[in-house]
Design a protein around this motif. Structure first.
Motif, mmCIF file in Angstrom:
data_model
loop_
_atom_site.group_PDB
_atom_site.id
_atom_site.type_symbol
_atom_site.label_atom_id
_atom_site.label_comp_id
_atom_site.label_asym_id
_atom_site.label_seq_id
_atom_site.Cartn_x
_atom_site.Cartn_y
_atom_site.Cartn_z
ATOM 1 N N ARG A 65 6.722 3.944 0.398
ATOM 2 C CA ARG A 65 7.344 3.488 -0.840
ATOM 3 C C ARG A 65 6.277 3.238 -1.898
ATOM 4 O O ARG A 65 5.197 2.745 -1.593
ATOM 5 C CB ARG A 65 8.110 2.205 -0.569
ATOM 6 N N TYR A 66 6.609 3.565 -3.125
ATOM 7 C CA TYR A 66 5.674 3.374 -4.229
ATOM 8 C C TYR A 66 6.433 3.292 -5.542
ATOM 9 O O TYR A 66 7.575 3.732 -5.649
ATOM 10 C CB TYR A 66 4.656 4.525 -4.285
ATOM 11 N N ALA B 31 2.974 8.492 -13.862
ATOM 12 C CA ALA B 31 4.068 9.242 -13.230
ATOM 13 C C ALA B 31 3.620 9.790 -11.882
ATOM 14 O O ALA B 31 3.049 10.871 -11.786
ATOM 15 C CB ALA B 31 4.522 10.369 -14.148
ATOM 16 N N ARG B 32 3.886 9.031 -10.823
ATOM 17 C CA ARG B 32 3.504 9.427 -9.468
ATOM 18 C C ARG B 32 4.571 10.320 -8.841
ATOM 19 O O ARG B 32 5.731 10.240 -9.201
ATOM 20 C CB ARG B 32 3.295 8.183 -8.620
ATOM 21 N N SER B 33 4.129 11.118 -7.867
ATOM 22 C CA SER B 33 5.065 11.995 -7.152
ATOM 23 C C SER B 33 4.998 11.686 -5.661
ATOM 24 O O SER B 33 4.203 10.861 -5.209
ATOM 25 C CB SER B 33 4.694 13.465 -7.397
ATOM 26 N N ASP B 34 5.799 12.408 -4.888
ATOM 27 C CA ASP B 34 5.791 12.235 -3.436
ATOM 28 C C ASP B 34 4.488 12.733 -2.803
ATOM 29 O O ASP B 34 4.284 12.564 -1.602
ATOM 30 C CB ASP B 34 6.985 12.950 -2.800
ATOM 31 N N THR C 183 9.687 9.629 4.917
ATOM 32 C CA THR C 183 10.207 9.165 3.630
ATOM 33 C C THR C 183 10.620 7.698 3.677
ATOM 34 O O THR C 183 10.324 6.934 2.752
ATOM 35 C CB THR C 183 11.403 10.036 3.203
ATOM 36 N N ASP D 134 -1.683 10.965 -8.590
ATOM 37 C CA ASP D 134 -1.341 10.762 -7.185
ATOM 38 C C ASP D 134 -2.522 10.328 -6.322
ATOM 39 O O ASP D 134 -2.458 10.384 -5.096
ATOM 40 C CB ASP D 134 -0.712 12.036 -6.609
ATOM 41 N N LYS E 111 7.205 4.678 -8.882
ATOM 42 C CA LYS E 111 7.087 6.024 -9.467
ATOM 43 C C LYS E 111 6.503 6.029 -10.872
ATOM 44 O O LYS E 111 5.972 7.041 -11.314
ATOM 45 C CB LYS E 111 8.436 6.731 -9.463
ATOM 46 N N SER E 112 6.579 4.893 -11.583
ATOM 47 C CA SER E 112 6.056 4.883 -12.955
ATOM 48 C C SER E 112 5.329 3.587 -13.302
ATOM 49 O O SER E 112 5.164 3.272 -14.476
ATOM 50 C CB SER E 112 7.191 5.127 -13.949
#
Length: 126
Positions: free
Chosen positions: A52-53, A61-64, A48, A103, A55-56
């Motif tokens: 890094r990215y 709308a990206r996720s893990d 984690t 994603d 998220k929006s």
């Protein structure tokens, strides 16, 4: 002769990673006419703190589950082929391993043919 680097969060199964390899190779084969056995790919996994990215960014709308895919290839493809590659990779990775389209992050790096040595100290494409 694409070289594919895939970066993702750690913890996925071998089958999950194999599905990514298979889907990307199939997309490259179908859209970039990559020949049989031209498969040079690597996956790196990150914890984690090392992944890094946005998220929006751009309203996506990206996720893990985000997967970064960087493809280095010869600068011989058309814009239509590139768009087809991005679309086909997203479709196939949606089927297996089940990634959401949001994603699948692809970056294409184009190089001239003389920038490759595939072994033996030779510039095979020069």
């Amino acid at each position: 002769m694409p070289l594919v680097h895939i970066a993702m969060r750690a913890g996925k199964s071998a089958a999950y990673k194999q599905a990514i390899f298979d889907g990307l190779y199939r997309a490259l084969h179908e859209t970039f006419d990559v020949p049989e056995d031209d498969q040079f790919m690597v996956i790196t996994e990150h914890d984690t703190a090392s992944f890094r990215y946005g998220k929006s960014y751009l309203g996506i709308a990206r996720s893990d589950e985000l997967v970064f895919i960087q493809i280095t290839a010869n600068n011989t493809r058309t814009v239509e082929q590139k768009k087809a590659l991005f679309r086909r990779a997203m479709e196939l990775l949606g089927e297996a391993p089940g990634l959401r389209s949001e994603d699948v992050f692809v970056n294409l790096v184009e190089v001239t043919k003389e920038n490759w040595s595939l072994g033996q100290g030779l510039a095979q494409y020069a």
